[in-house]
Design an enzyme around this catalytic site. Structure first.
Site, PDB file in Angstrom:
ATOM      1  CD1 TRP A   1      -2.561   1.738   0.422  1.00 27.39           C
ATOM      2  CD2 TRP A   1      -2.083   1.856   2.620  1.00 27.39           C
ATOM      3  NE1 TRP A   1      -3.294   2.765   0.961  1.00 27.39           N
ATOM      4  CE2 TRP A   1      -3.011   2.863   2.298  1.00 27.39           C
ATOM      5  CE3 TRP A   1      -1.643   1.740   3.929  1.00 27.39           C
ATOM      6  CZ2 TRP A   1      -3.515   3.742   3.259  1.00 27.39           C
ATOM      7  CZ3 TRP A   1      -2.137   2.612   4.885  1.00 27.39           C
ATOM      8  CH2 TRP A   1      -3.066   3.603   4.544  1.00 27.39           C
TER       9      TRP A   1
ATOM     10  CG  ASP B   1      -2.329  -2.725   7.048  1.00 28.64           C
ATOM     11  OD1 ASP B   1      -3.519  -2.727   7.407  1.00 28.64           O
ATOM     12  OD2 ASP B   1      -1.856  -1.869   6.280  1.00 28.64           O
TER      13      ASP B   1
ATOM     14  CE  LYS C   1     -10.351   0.785   2.996  1.00 24.40           C
ATOM     15  NZ  LYS C   1      -9.618   1.200   1.843  1.00 24.40           N
TER      16      LYS C   1
HETATM   17  N1  PMP Z   1      -3.894  -0.609   5.219  1.00 23.97           N
HETATM   18  C1  PMP Z   1      -4.240  -0.938   3.987  1.00 23.97           C
HETATM   19  C2  PMP Z   1      -3.578  -2.100   3.343  1.00 23.97           C
HETATM   20  C3  PMP Z   1      -5.206  -0.188   3.315  1.00 23.97           C
HETATM   21  O1  PMP Z   1      -5.531  -0.517   2.069  1.00 23.97           O
HETATM   22  C4  PMP Z   1      -5.811   0.891   3.959  1.00 23.97           C
HETATM   23  C5  PMP Z   1      -6.875   1.728   3.291  1.00 23.97           C
HETATM   24  N2  PMP Z   1      -6.698   2.009   1.985  1.00 23.97           N
HETATM   25  C6  PMP Z   1      -5.414   1.183   5.243  1.00 23.97           C
HETATM   26  C7  PMP Z   1      -4.457   0.417   5.868  1.00 23.97           C
HETATM   27  C8  PMP Z   1      -5.943   2.378   5.998  1.00 23.97           C
HETATM   28  O2  PMP Z   1      -7.224   2.318   6.347  1.00 23.97           O
HETATM   29  P1  PMP Z   1      -7.955   3.545   7.058  1.00 23.97           P
HETATM   30  O3  PMP Z   1      -8.693   4.254   5.996  1.00 23.97           O
HETATM   31  O4  PMP Z   1      -8.804   2.885   8.052  1.00 23.97           O
HETATM   32  O5  PMP Z   1      -6.905   4.417   7.663  1.00 23.97           O
END
Ligand code: PMP
Length: 397
Positions: free
Chosen positions: A131, A212, A247
């Site tokens: 990410w 994560d 999500k």
């Molecule tokens: N980790 C990963 C792998 C993600 O894809 C995301 C969201 N795109 C996050 C963490 C962060 O999520 P949040 O919007 O809850 O901060």
């Protein structure tokens, strides 16, 4: 005057794309950049279970006084059960401590800062690719980021041997970032046998896994998606989990997640927790309440929980259907390149294999926005926009 020393920051690779998309005047444009779930009509609705929980909260909430530094207690214990299962030894033994935090991002940042402030550990290994925000978060917390190979472009699959070879270069105390499920951006996850190998590797080399876990329930199911984490938690003495409900509860703008530290014994866990709280106090003092109360309300109420699980299942199944339709429609458009691997990937994203030039043409000529790495948010595909997407891809490959 000091602000004239400041240099312009580059646009965020994902959120910057959304800005460009919004500014695009074309009617037939499609945003497959950011990972936000859309239903078949292209909307990101509030889940029914969330609305019902909010109604209940509106009637029962009596105060907006501060939460504790670690947030809502009922929420934190519900998070532990969701992560590890009801009777996992790390919970029973008091080895796990959890603090509510603002989203997955906030949880990762608290975790990283807690490690840097309190231990000698300074290195985190992340998958290549990962990410896009991971580097930013960890470097902001003064960790140095190293990469382990993960994706094999030739097979569009996992290069597990390369992952092991690279992690062999890690030293005791290094953190290893692992995507709990639905790897972002590749959609390729470890299988159970591979999780066992990683667990043993972390044990033997004294590496500390940092999970994560942002997509629990988007792969195979709430319990199924936690299997990798549980396998590792059964084996290693120490680990950290940063989870997010952005999500799986559709609570993107409520910023709700948690950081969970698992230590070798209750006493060490409690000492660690005191420092997690100190880290939080120095950042934002204490978290906002609304998202945590929604999640805690849903998870504590049998009817709401069943409704949530069925809504999550609908999201998961719709994405799976879009994967199949995408592959079929590309074929129907006469694309000879094999994209069948897309239907076996997990979660919101597909690592399409489209290159930078093709991604650029899709945006410039067709108004289709995907991340430069070729990552497509399948969750943004619908039956209506699929023909537009597939016709455009057929023209650029
Ligand atoms: N980790 C990963 C792998 C993600 O894809 C995301 C969201 N795109 C996050 C963490 C962060 O999520 P949040 O919007 O809850 O901060």
């Amino acid at each position: 005057m000091i602000f004239n020393q400041v240099e312009l920051a580059p646009a965020d690779p994902i959120l910057g794309l959304t800005d460009a998309f919004k500014a695009d005047p074309r009617a037939e444009k499609v945003n497959l950049g950011v990972g936000i779930y859309k239903d078949e009509s292209g909307q990101t609705p509030i889940l029914k279970s969330v609305k019902l929980a909010e109604r209940k909260l509106l009637d029962t909430e009596t105060s907006k006084s501060y939460l504790g530094i670690d947030g809502v207690q009922a929420y934190n214990s519900a998070v532990q059960t969701l992560l590890f299962g009801a009777e996992h030894t790390v919970i029973e033994a008091g080895r796990a401590v959890t603090a509510q935090a603002p989203g997955g991002t906030g949880s990762l940042r608290v975790a990283a800062e807690f490690v840097v402030r309190n231990t000698d550990s300074r290195t985190i290994w992340v998958s290549n690719p990962t990410w896009a925000n991971h580097n930013n978060i960890f470097e902001s917390a003064k960790l140095s980021v190293k990469q382990y190979r993960y994706y094999d472009a030739a097979t569009h699959g996992m290069d597990f041997d390369a992952m092991l070879a690279d992690l062999d270069g890690a030293v005791a105390g290094d953190l290893v970032l692992l995507h709990g499920c639905c790897h972002n951006p590749t959609g390729i996850d470890l299988n159970l046998a591979q999780w066992e190998v990683i667990a043993q590797l972390c044990l033997e080399k004294e590496l500390v896994p940092l999970f994560d876990f942002a997509y629990q329930g988007f792969g195979a199911g709430v319990e199924e998606d936690a299997q990798g984490l549980r396998v590792v938690a059964n084996v290693v003495p120490e680990l950290i989990v940063a989870n997010s409900f952005s999500k799986n509860f559709g609570l993107y703008n409520e910023r709700i997640g948690a950081v969970t530290v698992v230590a070798k014994c209750r006493e060490t866990a409690e000492i660690a927790f005191s420092q997690v709280k100190s880290t939080i106090r120095g950042n934002y003092s204490n978290p906002p309440a609304h998202g945590a109360l929604i999640v805690a309300t849903i998870l504590a109420d049998g009817t709401l929980r069943t409704l949530w699980e069925s809504e999550l299942q609908q999201m998961r199944e719709r994405i799976a259907q879009m994967r199949v339709l995408f592959v079929e429609m590309l074929k129907a458009e006469g694309v000879e390149q094999d994209f069948s691997f897309i239907s076996t990937q997990n979660g919101m994203f597909s690592f399409s294999g489209l290159n930078k030039a093709q991604v650029g043409r899709l945006r410039d000529e067709f108004g289709i926005y995907i991340v430069g790495s070729g990552r497509i948010s399948v969750a943004g595909m619908t039956k209506d926009n699929m023909p537009i997407i597939c016709k455009a891809i057929a023209k650029v490959v």
